[in-house]
Structures are given as C-alpha cells and as structure tokens.
Write an enzyme that holds these catalytic residues in place. Sequence first.
Site, short mmCIF file in Angstrom:
data_model
loop_
_atom_site.label_atom_id
_atom_site.label_comp_id
_atom_site.label_asym_id
_atom_site.label_seq_id
_atom_site.Cartn_x
_atom_site.Cartn_y
_atom_site.Cartn_z
N ASP A 1 28.51 4.05 12.16
CA ASP A 1 27.91 5.32 11.74
C ASP A 1 26.82 5.09 10.71
OD1 ASP A 1 29.63 6.81 13.35
OD2 ASP A 1 31.19 6.71 11.83
N HIS B 1 38.71 11.01 12.72
CA HIS B 1 37.35 10.56 12.42
C HIS B 1 36.38 11.09 13.48
CE1 HIS B 1 34.36 7.24 11.40
NE2 HIS B 1 33.99 7.56 12.63
N GLU B 2 36.75 10.89 14.75
CA GLU B 2 35.86 11.34 15.85
C GLU B 2 35.75 12.86 15.88
OE1 GLU B 2 34.00 9.27 17.20
OE2 GLU B 2 35.06 7.51 16.48
N HIS C 1 33.05 13.95 13.60
CA HIS C 1 31.71 13.90 14.22
C HIS C 1 31.51 15.11 15.13
CE1 HIS C 1 30.71 9.96 12.80
NE2 HIS C 1 31.64 9.34 13.47
ZN LIG Z 1 32.19 7.36 13.51
#
Ligand SMILES: [Zn+2]
Length: 241
Positions: free
Chosen positions: A163, A60-61, A64
Amino acid sequence: MGRRLKLMRIAEIDVYLHWTYWLAPLYIIYRTRLFGDQAWFVTGILFFLLLNLSLCVLLHELGHALMARRFGVTAKDIIITPIGGLARLEGMPRKPNQEFLISLAGPAVNLMIAALLGGGIYIAGGTLLPTIRFQGLSQLPVIMLWINLVLFLFNLFPAFPMDGGRMLRSILARWMSYFRATMIAGRLGQFSALVFAIYAFLENQYPLILVGVFVFLAAQFELNQARVSQGNEIENEPSEA
Ligand SMILES: [Zn+2]
C-alpha cells in the site's frame, strides 16, 4: 484469479479464499509433525493464529474497499491468500488524494486493531512485549497486537505492491506523470523484493524466498498494467492533423 472458494459476503462484497490459501495449513501440519506428542496441540494453536491473522487481513481489505466506496469506486471482491489479501476495485481513481486515502485505509485498520488490543492489554495489566516461550492462548492478544503492527509497517513500505507503494505514487504523481510515478514505485518494489529474497536465501528461510518472488511478480504486474494504460492513452490522444 484462478481457483477460489467463496467464503462469505460482507458489506455487499464477496470474499474468496484463493486456492494457495490451503498451502498455509499444509505447511503448518508439515512443520508441526516434528513436535511429536505435542504436534496436534501446536498445530491447533497455529491454525487459530492463522485464522486470526486472516481475519485481520480481511478487515484490512475491507478498510480499502469501504474507503473506495466513499469515493464512488465499487469493490468487485476481496481475495484472501496465505500472505495477504487483495481488494479488487473497479478502477483506482486517478485523483492523488483519493488514491492516497484508499491505500492508507487498509494499514490504518491494522493500526486501529493494534491500538485496541494494546489498550485492552494495558488496562488488564498485561505486558505488551511478547515472550519468546509460548505460554498458551493467554499470549494471543499480545501476538495479534504485534502481528497487526507488522502488517501496518510492512504495508506502509513505500514500494509496489505494498500500500505504501500506492501512497508513494500518489505523492510523486503531483510532480511527475502518473506513469513515471508508477515506474519508480514498481522498480523500488522489485529491488526490495530481490534484496529480501537474497537475504531469505542466505538465512535458509526458504518459504520467505517465495514471498520475495511473489512481491517481485506483483510489482511486475503493476508495471505491465501501467504500460498498457500508458499505451492506450497515447493511442486515444486526439491527433492534431
Ligand atoms: Zn492493503
């Protein structure tokens, strides 16, 4: 960001475990001791789940960080905590479109993992609904599918520090000042954290109260940051004297 342990370097980004990460295995051992003979078996399974969850958080990170890189923003590092991760970017672009896409990239990774798992389970002829009774590791793909769906939905919640809060700010910033948009997303986050903590307290879910407190403080941090940069902007404004 306190004491931390370097875990690896991936795509030229250092990945660290925050010291609070160790609270998760300690809590698991503390709770599973009640299982008697089965304690180590249950502990092992929960550790395995924690590992898988952390892997999904890391991906997930990375979502980003890699989207930010597309817009020329470098990720300083990624920090994994027991309740989520943090990709620390060298400044978030103040272009609403870019901020929106960078914020969306993380949850999108979780949705992609869930879709892949769901597709695999469906092709294998398995059921997509988790059973209440744990049936061993064969349940793992279904559990991870649901964990990723929850990560996806939780992160889209339109309030800081999720987010979704950043996405909301980038949408609001089209009609109002960046500062005002931040205040709205931040206050929404604090209000939701408060409601969540009170609910956890009434349900006797004490570890979840900590999650509420953490979310509240993280939203406060965002608000403070916004106030500081707002102050700087006013100071730097060219005077017309
Ligand atoms: Zn996030």
